[in-house]
Scaffold this motif. Structure first.
Motif, mmCIF file in Angstrom:
data_model
loop_
_atom_site.group_PDB
_atom_site.id
_atom_site.type_symbol
_atom_site.label_atom_id
_atom_site.label_comp_id
_atom_site.label_asym_id
_atom_site.label_seq_id
_atom_site.Cartn_x
_atom_site.Cartn_y
_atom_site.Cartn_z
ATOM 1 N N LEU A 193 -5.649 45.300 54.484
ATOM 2 C CA LEU A 193 -5.707 45.609 53.057
ATOM 3 C C LEU A 193 -6.999 45.152 52.377
ATOM 4 C CD1 LEU A 193 -4.188 46.874 50.686
ATOM 5 C CD2 LEU A 193 -3.114 44.647 50.285
ATOM 6 N N PRO A 194 -7.490 43.926 52.602
ATOM 7 C CA PRO A 194 -8.755 43.539 51.947
ATOM 8 C C PRO A 194 -9.920 44.457 52.307
ATOM 9 C CG PRO A 194 -7.630 41.605 52.801
ATOM 10 C CD PRO A 194 -6.894 42.796 53.341
ATOM 11 N N ASP A 195 -10.049 44.825 53.587
ATOM 12 C CA ASP A 195 -11.134 45.723 53.992
ATOM 13 C C ASP A 195 -10.906 47.135 53.444
ATOM 14 O OD1 ASP A 195 -12.672 43.878 55.349
ATOM 15 O OD2 ASP A 195 -11.578 44.148 57.233
ATOM 16 N N TRP A 196 -9.663 47.559 53.405
ATOM 17 C CA TRP A 196 -9.318 48.886 52.862
ATOM 18 C C TRP A 196 -9.724 48.987 51.395
ATOM 19 C CZ3 TRP A 196 -7.641 53.614 54.290
ATOM 20 C CH2 TRP A 196 -6.919 54.396 53.397
ATOM 21 N N ILE A 197 -9.392 47.971 50.607
ATOM 22 C CA ILE A 197 -9.727 47.973 49.183
ATOM 23 C C ILE A 197 -11.235 47.873 48.992
ATOM 24 C CG2 ILE A 197 -9.471 46.726 47.009
ATOM 25 C CD1 ILE A 197 -6.951 48.198 47.861
ATOM 26 N N ASP A 198 -11.890 47.008 49.759
ATOM 27 C CA ASP A 198 -13.348 46.855 49.646
ATOM 28 C C ASP A 198 -14.066 48.159 49.972
ATOM 29 O OD1 ASP A 198 -15.847 45.116 49.528
ATOM 30 O OD2 ASP A 198 -15.974 45.912 51.565
ATOM 31 N N ALA A 199 -13.554 48.903 50.960
ATOM 32 C CA ALA A 199 -14.177 50.178 51.309
ATOM 33 C C ALA A 199 -14.029 51.184 50.172
ATOM 34 C CB ALA A 199 -13.549 50.729 52.590
ATOM 35 N N HIS A 200 -12.880 51.198 49.500
ATOM 36 C CA HIS A 200 -12.698 52.091 48.349
ATOM 37 C C HIS A 200 -13.661 51.745 47.216
ATOM 38 C CE1 HIS A 200 -9.000 53.435 50.291
ATOM 39 N NE2 HIS A 200 -8.852 54.345 49.348
ATOM 40 N N VAL A 201 -13.774 50.453 46.929
ATOM 41 C CA VAL A 201 -14.678 50.018 45.854
ATOM 42 C C VAL A 201 -16.111 50.438 46.169
ATOM 43 C CG1 VAL A 201 -15.623 48.002 44.670
ATOM 44 C CG2 VAL A 201 -13.180 48.115 45.166
ATOM 45 N N SER A 202 -16.513 50.282 47.427
ATOM 46 C CA SER A 202 -17.874 50.672 47.831
ATOM 47 C C SER A 202 -18.054 52.179 47.742
ATOM 48 C CB SER A 202 -18.148 50.200 49.258
ATOM 49 O OG SER A 202 -18.073 48.797 49.348
ATOM 50 N N ALA A 203 -17.032 52.942 48.129
ATOM 51 C CA ALA A 203 -17.122 54.408 48.085
ATOM 52 C C ALA A 203 -17.278 54.902 46.652
ATOM 53 C CB ALA A 203 -15.891 55.027 48.740
ATOM 54 N N LEU A 204 -16.455 54.385 45.740
ATOM 55 C CA LEU A 204 -16.537 54.821 44.338
ATOM 56 C C LEU A 204 -17.867 54.413 43.721
ATOM 57 C CD1 LEU A 204 -12.889 54.009 43.181
ATOM 58 C CD2 LEU A 204 -13.849 56.232 43.769
ATOM 59 N N SER A 205 -18.371 53.243 44.111
ATOM 60 C CA SER A 205 -19.673 52.803 43.612
ATOM 61 C C SER A 205 -20.788 53.717 44.112
ATOM 62 C CB SER A 205 -19.930 51.362 44.037
ATOM 63 O OG SER A 205 -21.212 50.938 43.644
ATOM 64 N N ALA A 206 -20.717 54.105 45.399
ATOM 65 C CA ALA A 206 -21.736 54.988 45.962
ATOM 66 C C ALA A 206 -21.685 56.380 45.331
ATOM 67 C CB ALA A 206 -21.553 55.091 47.474
ATOM 68 N N ILE A 207 -20.491 56.856 45.051
ATOM 69 C CA ILE A 207 -20.339 58.175 44.429
ATOM 70 C C ILE A 207 -20.792 58.138 42.978
ATOM 71 C CG2 ILE A 207 -18.611 59.881 43.702
ATOM 72 C CD1 ILE A 207 -17.058 59.164 46.256
ATOM 73 N N GLY A 208 -20.546 57.014 42.314
ATOM 74 C CA GLY A 208 -20.960 56.883 40.918
ATOM 75 C C GLY A 208 -19.925 57.369 39.931
ATOM 76 N N GLY A 209 -18.671 57.477 40.353
ATOM 77 C CA GLY A 209 -17.607 57.930 39.463
ATOM 78 C C GLY A 209 -16.279 57.883 40.182
ATOM 79 N N ALA A 210 -15.208 58.131 39.438
ATOM 80 C CA ALA A 210 -13.858 58.107 40.006
ATOM 81 C C ALA A 210 -13.228 59.483 39.891
ATOM 82 C CB ALA A 210 -12.994 57.076 39.281
ATOM 83 N N PRO A 211 -12.569 59.970 40.949
ATOM 84 C CA PRO A 211 -11.904 61.273 40.894
ATOM 85 C C PRO A 211 -10.564 61.153 40.181
ATOM 86 C CG PRO A 211 -11.513 60.280 43.010
ATOM 87 C CD PRO A 211 -12.403 59.318 42.258
ATOM 88 N N GLN A 212 -9.917 62.274 39.962
ATOM 89 C CA GLN A 212 -8.589 62.249 39.363
ATOM 90 C C GLN A 212 -7.549 61.740 40.347
ATOM 91 O OE1 GLN A 212 -7.566 66.013 37.525
ATOM 92 N NE2 GLN A 212 -9.656 66.337 36.828
ATOM 93 N N LEU A 213 -7.732 62.076 41.630
ATOM 94 C CA LEU A 213 -6.762 61.697 42.656
ATOM 95 C C LEU A 213 -7.476 61.159 43.882
ATOM 96 C CD1 LEU A 213 -4.424 64.846 42.547
ATOM 97 C CD2 LEU A 213 -3.862 62.594 41.647
ATOM 98 N N ILE A 214 -6.870 60.159 44.532
ATOM 99 C CA ILE A 214 -7.306 59.687 45.838
ATOM 100 C C ILE A 214 -6.196 60.029 46.825
ATOM 101 C CG2 ILE A 214 -7.879 57.674 47.240
ATOM 102 C CD1 ILE A 214 -9.029 56.356 44.787
#
Length: 515
Positions: free
Chosen positions: A190-211
């Motif tokens: 879970l910690p690595d899973w959440i950290d990967a999401h945070v990094s992905a959204l940061s790299a994209i520069g925004g949040a989608p409506q759905l994950i």
């Protein structure tokens, strides 16, 4: 059997519910009408280019005319201008854009162009030439698909022994533009899973409506076709970014075909090229992945669309994404606990207080690296700095009942110190009171009462009363209070007679011996 004609009130409700992403099956259940009727109404609304809210001033007659009018095909000359089908495909990813709108624009620019039915037929033929995943309809900024690659990257963790550990590769891809992100981590926990999401959204520069995640145990507590239970921390992260989680249905790989394709690309495009390289840390792996992702997203055009993933992202997804919050999500865990009778909660061998009225209640604790938040029925009732397990208590005075709070900060050492501040007589009196008891703590409250009398009568009077009490041998709180109430502290203490002086000798037992 043809679908029945509906009222315009029903038509408005169908269009409104569809705008909230409710399925045709659910709409038919709510409105009590056949699914075929709902589908027909939605098809007519789409053909008419109608979406919620409806144009201002559109009455029932205008709505009925738009839904049921027979559009005549606009036939032109024999020479027909061919549409840019790749451009049509990209435009359809934009929110609220339909084939009817694009056909109207096409006809406006080419009056002798294809009829609407022929236009749709030719587009469907072009769509079939795309890959399976590209034929799925993905709205701009709507979905981010996430998963782990099946294979990892070997990393040498000990240069001396040559010990190798496999790094896991997290993959995320946007549905509309296919912009791809990847990151290596040690585990799929879970910690690595959440950290990967945070990094992905940061790299994209925004949040989608759905994950859209898989039904991995890390993300989904209980997989269910109809109502999957999402991990609390994962849901908390999604709420922080203003997005929602839509787990893929169990045993339905087509729900996440986009990320399955992206995983395949990552495994072939990245892992295949990294197979002969030796890495000694995760940072080295992620640096190599970053270089190859730049090539994949920015230099390789997508087949038949004539644009790179980055170009499609800037054109389609960028403006549709939600802005990121000011602070990135801080990883947290949730624990279910019961408050003890002493209104403290035990977390990792340390005890944190909550308001005393919640004693014995069941609460939820949210743990971050630095803090502990405690919730009861959704209400946050306590916040503490997190402390390592030392079997001690962290107590906020406001959490204590008044009867406990009154004595919480008082100790014998503090009472002696406060008595000395009043004066030497008061300090001596308190010492005599403590010594007169079989155990010093039995004189605790009496001394506390004497010290607190200074707040009501003043330091000078209490000191004078203590001198008088010592002179007459009065060693109780009640005696001091009586002296002050009767203003005897302002009168000189009676002098002892010369023959009344006590005889002190080690062989004299004294009156205490006969009690």
């Amino acid at each position: 059997m043809p679908a029945e004609r509906i009222t315009m009130r029903q038509a408005r409700e169908i269009i409104r519910l569809k705008s909230s992403l409710i399925s045709a099956h659910e709409i038919s259940r709510r409105l009590g009408m056949p699914r075929s009727t709902v589908r027909e109404a939605l098809k007519r609304a789409e053909s008419a280019g109608l979406s919620w809210p409806l144009p201002e001033g559109m009455n029932d007659d205008a709505l009925e005319g738009a839904l049921y009018a027979n559009r005549r095909s606009k036939r032109g000359h024999r020479r027909v201008e061919e549409p840019d089908w790749a451009g049509v495909h990209r435009e359809l990813k934009r929110k609220h854009v339909t084939l009817m709108i694009l056909w109207d624009e096409y006809i406006a620019a080419n009056p002798g162009g294809y009829s609407y039915s022929r236009f749709c037929e030719l587009y469907r033929a072009f769509e079939k030439t795309l890959s399976v995943t590209m034929r799925q309809t993905h709205v701009a900024g709507e979905r981010l698909f996430v998963d782990y690659a099946g294979d990892g990257v070997p990393v040498v963790v000990d240069r001396l022994t040559g010990e190798v550990r496999m790094a896991q590769i997290f993959v995320a891809v946007l549905g509309a533009s296919s912009l791809t992100f990847a990151k290596a981590s040690w585990t799929q926990s879970l910690p690595d899973w959440i950290d990967a999401h945070v990094s992905a959204l940061s790299a994209i520069g925004g949040a989608p409506q759905l994950i859209v995640p898989d039904n991995a145990k890390t993300a989904i507590v209980k997989a269910c076709f109809y109502d999957p239970q999402v991990n609390r921390t994962y849901a908390d992260m999604a709420m922080h970014y203003g997005t929602a989680l839509l787990p893929a249905r169990p045993r339905k790989p087509r729900d996440k075909a986009k990320v399955e394709s992206a995983v395949l690309i990552v495994e072939r495009w990245l892992l295949g090229r990294l197979r002969r390289r030796t890495f000694y840390s995760l940072s080295e792996v992620n640096a190599a992945i970053g270089e190859m992702l730049k090539n994949l997203n920015e230099e390789r055009p997508l087949r038949r669309l004539g644009a790179t993933r980055r170009q499609l992202f800037e054109e389609i997804d960028r403006s549709a994404l939600k802005p990121l919050p000011i602070e990135p999500y801080e990883y947290s865990e949730w624990r279910l606990r019961r408050v003890g009778v002493d209104y403290h909660v035990e977390i990792d061998a340390h005890y944190y207080s909550v308001p005393y009225r919640f004693a014995r209640a069941e609460v939820e604790a949210r743990l971050t690296v630095r803090g502990v938040e405690i919730f009861c029925k959704g209400e946050r009732i306590a916040v503490h700095l997190r402390i390592s397990g030392n079997r001690k208590h962290t107590t906020i005075p406001e959490h204590m009942p008044s009867s406990h709070r009154r004595y919480a900060g008082w100790t014998i050492e503090r009472i002696r110190e406060d008595a000395r501040k009043i004066g030497p007589a008061t300090a001596a009196l308190c010492e005599q009171i403590l010594e007169a008891r079989p155990h010093p703590e039995q004189g605790y409250r009496a001394c506390l009462g004497v010290v607190r009398l200074a707040g009501s009568y003043g330091i000078e009077r209490v000191e004078a009363a203590a001198e008088r009490a010592i002179a007459i041998g009065a060693k109780t709180y009640g005696s001091i209070k009586s002296i002050l109430d009767n203003k005897l502290d302002r009168k000189p203490a009676p002098k002892r007679a010369a023959d009344a002086a006590p005889i002190l000798h080690q062989n004299i037992r004294g009156p205490r011996y006969y009690h």
